[in-house]
Design an enzyme around this catalytic site. Sequence first.
Site, short mmCIF file in Angstrom:
data_model
loop_
_atom_site.label_atom_id
_atom_site.label_comp_id
_atom_site.label_asym_id
_atom_site.label_seq_id
_atom_site.Cartn_x
_atom_site.Cartn_y
_atom_site.Cartn_z
N CYS A 1 1.42 29.31 -16.03
CA CYS A 1 0.01 30.25 -16.92
C CYS A 1 -0.02 28.39 -17.86
CB CYS A 1 2.16 30.25 -17.96
SG CYS A 1 2.30 31.76 -16.70
N ARG B 1 -1.92 16.83 -8.87
CA ARG B 1 -3.25 15.46 -9.03
C ARG B 1 -4.68 16.30 -10.17
NH1 ARG B 1 -5.17 12.91 -5.77
NH2 ARG B 1 -5.79 10.87 -7.02
N PRO C 1 0.89 -1.43 -0.25
CA PRO C 1 -0.20 0.20 0.08
C PRO C 1 1.79 0.85 0.21
CG PRO C 1 0.09 -1.09 2.64
CD PRO C 1 0.85 -1.25 1.13
N TYR D 1 -5.21 13.92 -13.01
CA TYR D 1 -5.90 12.38 -13.04
C TYR D 1 -7.45 13.11 -12.83
CZ TYR D 1 -1.94 10.31 -11.03
OH TYR D 1 -0.55 9.70 -11.68
N TYR E 1 1.00 11.51 -3.91
CA TYR E 1 1.50 11.62 -5.39
C TYR E 1 1.46 12.95 -5.01
CZ TYR E 1 0.90 5.68 -5.59
OH TYR E 1 1.23 5.17 -4.99
C1 PLP Z 1 2.13 2.13 -6.99
C2 PLP Z 1 2.33 0.53 -6.44
C3 PLP Z 1 1.46 0.81 -5.63
C4 PLP Z 1 1.10 1.18 -4.51
O1 PLP Z 1 -0.49 2.14 -5.01
P1 PLP Z 1 -1.39 2.37 -4.41
O2 PLP Z 1 -2.47 3.09 -4.50
O3 PLP Z 1 -0.43 3.19 -3.55
O4 PLP Z 1 -1.72 1.46 -3.08
C5 PLP Z 1 2.07 -0.85 -4.97
N1 PLP Z 1 2.32 -1.32 -6.11
C6 PLP Z 1 3.06 -1.37 -7.28
C7 PLP Z 1 3.63 -2.44 -7.84
C8 PLP Z 1 2.40 0.04 -8.15
O5 PLP Z 1 3.39 0.76 -9.01
#
Ligand code: PLP
Length: 421
Positions: free
Chosen positions: A346, A314, A276, A318, A375
């Site tokens: 800008c 973000r 995570p 996104y 992020y």
């Molecule tokens: C980005 C990523 C994560 C973490 O994802 P979260 O959404 O931040 O929990 C875990 N494993 C891999 C391989 C990733 O690329």
Amino acid sequence: MDHFLYRNGQLHAEDVPVAEIAAAVGTPVYIYSTATLLRHFRLFDEALDWGPHLVCYAMKAASNQAILTTLAQAGAGMDVVSGGEYARARAAGVPGDRIVFSGVGKTRAEIRTALEGGIRQFNIESEPEMEAVSDIAAAVGISAPVTIRVNPDVDAKTHAKIATGKSENKFGIPIARAREVYARAAALPGLRVVGIDVHIGSQLTQLEPFRQAYRKVADLTRALREDGHDILRLDLGGGLGIPYTRSNEAPPLPTDYGQMIREELGDLGCEIEIEPGRLIVGNAGILVSQVIYHKQGEGRDFLILDAAMNDLIRPAMYDAHHDIVPVVEPDTGVEQALFDIVGPVCETGDTFARARPMPPVGPGDLVAFRSAGAYGAVMASEYNTRALVPEVLVNGDQFAVIRQRPSFDEIIKRDSIPAWL
Ligand SMILES: *Cc1c(COP(=O)(O)O)cnc(C)c1O
């Protein structure tokens, strides 16, 4: 749950008034809460208490050394995706045998450094990468523990830019080819197959896609064992989402996630690894900014902040929503007005929110972007030569700058002028 609450009419980070940090460090500034970080790490750790497990924090979500050190001291492993992240994890005191190496394009130099420095496992993303790891392992005479990342072809039901588990995504090998690829892995010199890896995306707000993917992993575990492979570990990736606003239904809790893992995979006798990132750090960080101007446009009002897309990308990247709240608690029942909340960069994309209801805020007032810990700072840049945003860590009634804002002099001196000029 987080530790950014109003107390005596002032937003606090744990026991420290946010305004006090802003006065000392300036704005924009990221502020993280130690208590929230540790709480979230422990929730995952406890959710997997039913069996052997390791929580490997996906440090790409927020990789400041102070955050890594906090989590490392609590016993976290790390998921790294580059040589730089590997170096950061080691510098934070994480032993190699608690570091997993993910990422679709590990270079030979990165593979070699991790192998020689110590690594728990490489999560292999393709056959060419598998051959590279094999070559290097054989050359340096160190056997490389590997899992292979399988792409289970499930829809993670998240934003397209952060879905990774569909067959059209660049990640992993198709699960249908897994037996064949594992057979090759077993035949290659230098590799020691230890398990299976899967990661289907980020900001997942339902358990069902995880469940579908993990069910496929369970079937694959049995099949690979029949083929004679040692499947000792299952790396289940990261991706559990966080509530970005209080008005939507909250995503599943780590406890429920852990329980679902137990239901789907608990009888296989494997060590469970999870990675995570967002859920550990997302709600453990806020971005604090000052309002520069209130500009009345045609048919809309703009709040122009001193934070911009280079500090928090973000929303631009996104279409992400962040709750934006005044640092001084608004009176209850106060009338709200609609604002487009923008930065000074800008680009039209430098828009944090459109037609956002806000209590009265004006020039000089501080606002906080909630849920900005993941992020956020890691994706910051110096676009428009805006100094890289500083970071602060709070712990109880103490706070410390964990990354300084560079001066313009420091920024300029990073460039060099060729002799011919
Ligand atoms: C980005 C990523 C994560 C973490 O994802 P979260 O959404 O931040 O929990 C875990 N494993 C891999 C391989 C990733 O690329």
